[in-house]
Design an enzyme around this catalytic site. Structure first.
Site, PDB file in Angstrom:
ATOM      1  N   ASP A  13       1.547  -2.848  -7.538  1.00 49.33           N
ATOM      2  CA  ASP A  13       1.417  -3.724  -6.366  1.00 49.33           C
ATOM      3  C   ASP A  13       0.169  -4.586  -6.535  1.00 49.33           C
ATOM      4  O   ASP A  13      -0.856  -4.344  -5.911  1.00 49.33           O
ATOM      5  CB  ASP A  13       1.346  -2.849  -5.106  1.00 49.33           C
ATOM      6  CG  ASP A  13       1.473  -3.667  -3.836  1.00 49.33           C
ATOM      7  OD1 ASP A  13       1.768  -4.878  -3.934  1.00 49.33           O
ATOM      8  OD2 ASP A  13       1.271  -3.089  -2.752  1.00 49.33           O
ATOM      9  N   GLY A  21      -2.054  -5.669   7.904  1.00 51.34           N
ATOM     10  CA  GLY A  21      -2.933  -6.837   7.899  1.00 51.34           C
ATOM     11  C   GLY A  21      -4.096  -6.682   6.946  1.00 51.34           C
ATOM     12  O   GLY A  21      -4.759  -7.638   6.597  1.00 51.34           O
ATOM     13  N   SER A  32      -3.579  -5.241   3.964  1.00 53.18           N
ATOM     14  CA  SER A  32      -2.940  -5.273   2.645  1.00 53.18           C
ATOM     15  C   SER A  32      -3.525  -6.349   1.758  1.00 53.18           C
ATOM     16  O   SER A  32      -3.806  -7.457   2.227  1.00 53.18           O
ATOM     17  CB  SER A  32      -1.453  -5.566   2.790  1.00 53.18           C
ATOM     18  OG  SER A  32      -0.792  -4.417   3.191  1.00 53.18           O
ATOM     19  N   GLY A  33      -3.648  -6.027   0.482  1.00 57.52           N
ATOM     20  CA  GLY A  33      -4.147  -7.003  -0.480  1.00 57.52           C
ATOM     21  C   GLY A  33      -5.657  -7.092  -0.496  1.00 57.52           C
ATOM     22  O   GLY A  33      -6.247  -7.632  -1.420  1.00 57.52           O
ATOM     23  N   HIS A  54       2.965  -7.122  -2.709  1.00 56.73           N
ATOM     24  CA  HIS A  54       3.896  -7.028  -1.578  1.00 56.73           C
ATOM     25  C   HIS A  54       3.605  -8.059  -0.491  1.00 56.73           C
ATOM     26  O   HIS A  54       4.439  -8.288   0.385  1.00 56.73           O
ATOM     27  CB  HIS A  54       3.959  -5.591  -1.036  1.00 56.73           C
ATOM     28  CG  HIS A  54       2.843  -5.203  -0.138  1.00 56.73           C
ATOM     29  ND1 HIS A  54       1.797  -4.399  -0.541  1.00 56.73           N
ATOM     30  CD2 HIS A  54       2.611  -5.491   1.159  1.00 56.73           C
ATOM     31  CE1 HIS A  54       0.984  -4.214   0.484  1.00 56.73           C
ATOM     32  NE2 HIS A  54       1.459  -4.863   1.530  1.00 56.73           N
TER      33      HIS A  54
END
Ligand code: NAG
Ligand code: NAG
Ligand code: NAG
Ligand code: NAG
Ligand code: NAG
Length: 638
Positions: free
Chosen positions: A483, A576, A578-579, A434
């Site tokens: 994701d 922030g 994320s990932g 995402h």
């Protein structure tokens, strides 16, 4: 000229998982020659496990029940060795061939859970009982000290007298002595090597104590710890006695005697100077030692058949060389002045029939040790990131604490931090799909590794550019499923204390219970916050999926997701982050367990964060990275 380590670096772009690791199976192929030994196994996958754990096996060929040749060859598992790593392929209908998984780090496991319908695996039947299901029979086997495999007669078995019989079995090799096709029976293996035995184990070792009892094998080892690990992975060793280098009979020094007894326990031990005794750890609950020996022994020479000799810098460099050369079992690094040139000395790679030195000599100007090819963590220089756990409570991270963490920036034209990510190989970063929603243009991305404080980034700070973004084919923005995305960097990163990869979990880790998990990121520390300058860390408990599903009634929590957070809220990943990584320390090594994906708000009460479960995507990651590493390898040699 490119020095060896440099060349190896370019060849092994993804050293933690794929350098030398070949997972392909070849249907309708039989490898000719190179035979080391043969046995009966129920499947090609089990044959592959046997090959992986055999000290010399590099290749195997398996003939399933449907194989047209003589009945004695059906279920035959042929283990093979080859100096070049390859053997001629003969077309053979039904045969399946492949490689050992030595050097496949994350995939090395002796655990084999499959249950085989319609086959009887024969061996010594030592216990018969009536049980209700094949799973219960397998559990009995796992909890019986001598049981290696079992056969269960189902309710539909033709002879009423045998229905529901659970036969526990063993054999000298741990594999069936033959396999027969019979309807309405099922067979399988003990799950002791999955650390699922409830028997429990003795971790103590006893100095100056010798066990008598039956010897099942004899190997040469430098100490009692190596002796114990060998015992643990030997098909019939229950306990051992090791004779130290001070033992009075020279020919018996460093001898490790692997033992068993009918009762499963040793007879009363005798006091004996210069011996050490202990037990196999195969019956331990929850965790087993790795099937490898990482220590380097100073002042000793491990003798064996010479494979090759080269000049290398340092004993650990020699160990690395040995690990990369798949046939190398152990090495000796000579420090004699005549064996050295500048800062490099003679590194002898060696092997033997049983994988252990044929002799260990002391008082040498040399260091010796073993290949790390069977270490789950693989190459020690790469992902055994054993960074120290720091004091809890403080939320700022320190330099080099999370060296796999990267910051993904977008420059459009103002530059800002968008997502986190994790280094998993020289050219590979794993993150959430995402992060690229609406931002798939490669040139806008800048990846910063080895950064702790975002405010220190200037126009001069070096960054990596993206060569390719690989988003999971089945990523869905609406359902938040799959994701996950891989980033291939244009130029490989050079590993340092501040930027290096994290280990991937293995597929077998999908059920591992992690207790020491952390999330890291530069994200908001409150819902309406701002990007933080200093990388933050939070120690966080995992939440079972059923529990997590109850908190998210409108969403489906799939088994490809993992949840984490405190019941009282307050600690979570936020915008922030994320990932970025959810990492857990397991057996002393950090594993990338999750990728920060989504959540309802941040740190809200009863709302855990949801992470992509990396263990479910290991095959996907390998497929994508191997395919492309192959291409880049061709490019770099052209
Ligand atoms: C097994 O059968 C194949 C044909 O499928 C044949 O080519 C091969 O020579 C046979 N091998 C042996 C050992 O009989
Ligand atoms: C077979 O094993 C069970 C436990 O699994 C035990 O209770 C029983 O006594 C054993 N039978 C024999 C004949 O050893
Ligand atoms: C974290 O670092 C920031 C910036 O250096 C500093 O202002 C803050 O006090 C630190 N927090 C803690 C808990 O040390
Ligand atoms: C994507 O979904 C399709 C259909 O459900 C499935 O067949 C395919 O294997 C999935 N691909 C991957 C890589 O999971
Ligand atoms: C890595 O190191 C090599 C040799 O020192 C250097 O040429 C190369 O530019 C470095 N790569 C990066 C991405 O910094």
């Amino acid at each position: 000229m490119v020095p060896f380590s440099q060349a190896a670096y370019f060849i092994c772009l993804f050293a933690t998982v794929s350098c030398g690791c070949r997972t392909q199976l070849y249907p309708n192929v039989f490898f000719r020659g190179g035979d080391v030994t043969a046995m009966y196994t129920p499947s090609a996958r089990h044959c592959q496990v046997m090959c992986t754990f055999h000290p010399r096996c590099l290749l195997f060929s398996f003939l399933p029940a449907s194989s047209p040749n003589g009945t004695d060859k059906r279920f035959g598992c042929f283990l093979k060795d080859s100096v070049t790593g390859a053997l001629p392929r003969v077309p053979w209908t039904g045969a399946i061939s492949g490689h050992s998984l030595k050097q496949c780090g994350h995939r090395i496991s002796a655990c084999h859970r499959d249950i085989y319908e319609g086959i009887d695996m024969r061996g010594v039947n030592f216990n018969v009982s009536k049980v209700e299901s094949v799973e219960e029979c397998q559990k009995r086997c796992t909890n019986s000290i001598h049981c290696k495999f079992f056969t269960y007669a189902r309710q539909t078995f033709h002879d009423a007298e045998y229905r529901n019989n659970c036969l526990l079995k063993h054999s000298p090799t741990g594999t069936p002595t033959s396999i027969k096709v019979i309807e309405n029976v099922a067979s399988g293996f003990s799950l002791k090597s999955c650390a699922l035995s409830e028997i429990g184990c003795h971790m103590n070792m006893f100095q100056h104590t010798a066990f008598s009892d039956v010897d099942v094998a004899r190997v040469i080892t430098p100490d009692a710890f190596v002796c114990r690990t060998i015992c643990t992975y030997h098909p019939n060793c229950l306990f051992f006695t090791f004779y130290t280098n001070d033992w009075n009979i020279e020919s018996e020094r460093n001898v490790c005697l692997l033992k068993t007894s009918k009762s499963g326990t040793p007879s009363p031990p005798a006091p004996q100077e210069n011996t050490v005794s202990g037990y196999s750890l195969l019956t331990c609950k929850r965790t087993l030692p790795e099937p490898c020996h990482s220590k380097v022994y100073a002042g000793v020479d491990f003798e064996g058949e010479e494979l090759s000799v080269s000049l290398v810098k340092g004993a650990s460099g020699c160990q690395e060389t040995c690990t990369k050369m798949v046939r190398c079992q152990f090495f000796t690094y000579s420090l004699l002045p005549e064996d050295c040139q500048g800062d490099k000395c003679k590194c002898s790679l060696r092997l033997s029939l049983d994988g252990s030195p044929t002799r260990i000599t002391y008082g040498m100007q040399a260091s010796s040790g073993y290949s790390l090819r069977l270490c789950r963590s693989g190459d020690s220089s790469v992902c055994t990131t054993k960074s120290n756990v720091r004091i809890m409570g403080g939320t700022n991270s320190s330099w080099g604490e999370w060296p796999w963490q990267v910051s993904l920036h977008v420059k459009l034209p103002a530059q800002s931090h968008v997502c986190g990510g994790s280094i998993i190989g020289g050219r590979w970063v794993l993150t959430a799909a995402h992060c690229f929603d609406g931002l798939t243009f490669l040139d806008i991305w800048r990846i910063y590794a080895g950064i702790l404080d975002l405010s220190e980034i200037t126009v001069e700070t070096p960054f990596s550019r993206i060569e390719e973004i690989i988003i999971h084919q089945n990523y869905s923005t609406t359902e938040n499923t799959n994701d996950i995305a891989l980033i291939k960097l244009e130029v490989p990163l050079n590993y340092t204390e501040f930027q290096k990869p994290i280990c991937l979990p293995s597929e077998d880790d999908t059920n591992t219970i992690y207790t020491n998990c952390w999330i890291t990121g530069w994200g908001y520390t409150k819902e309406r916050g701002e990007i933080q300058n200093i990388l933050k860390k939070t120690n966080i408990p995992l939440v079972p999926n059923e529990e997590c599903q109850k908190r998210y009634r409108e969403y489906k929590i799939t088994k490809q997701m993992i949840c984490a957070g405190y019941k009282e809220g307050g600690k979570d990943a936020c915008k922030g982050d994320s990932g970025g990584p959810l990492v857990c320390k397991h057996n002393g090594i950090w594993h990338l367990v999750g990728i920060t994906s989504w959540g309802d708000g941040c740190g809200r009460r009863d709302q855990p964060g949801v992470y992509t479960k990396v263990a479910e995507y290991v095959d996907w990651i390998l497929e994508k990275t191997q395919k492309r590493d192959g291409q880049s390898l061709m490019k770099s040699t052209a």
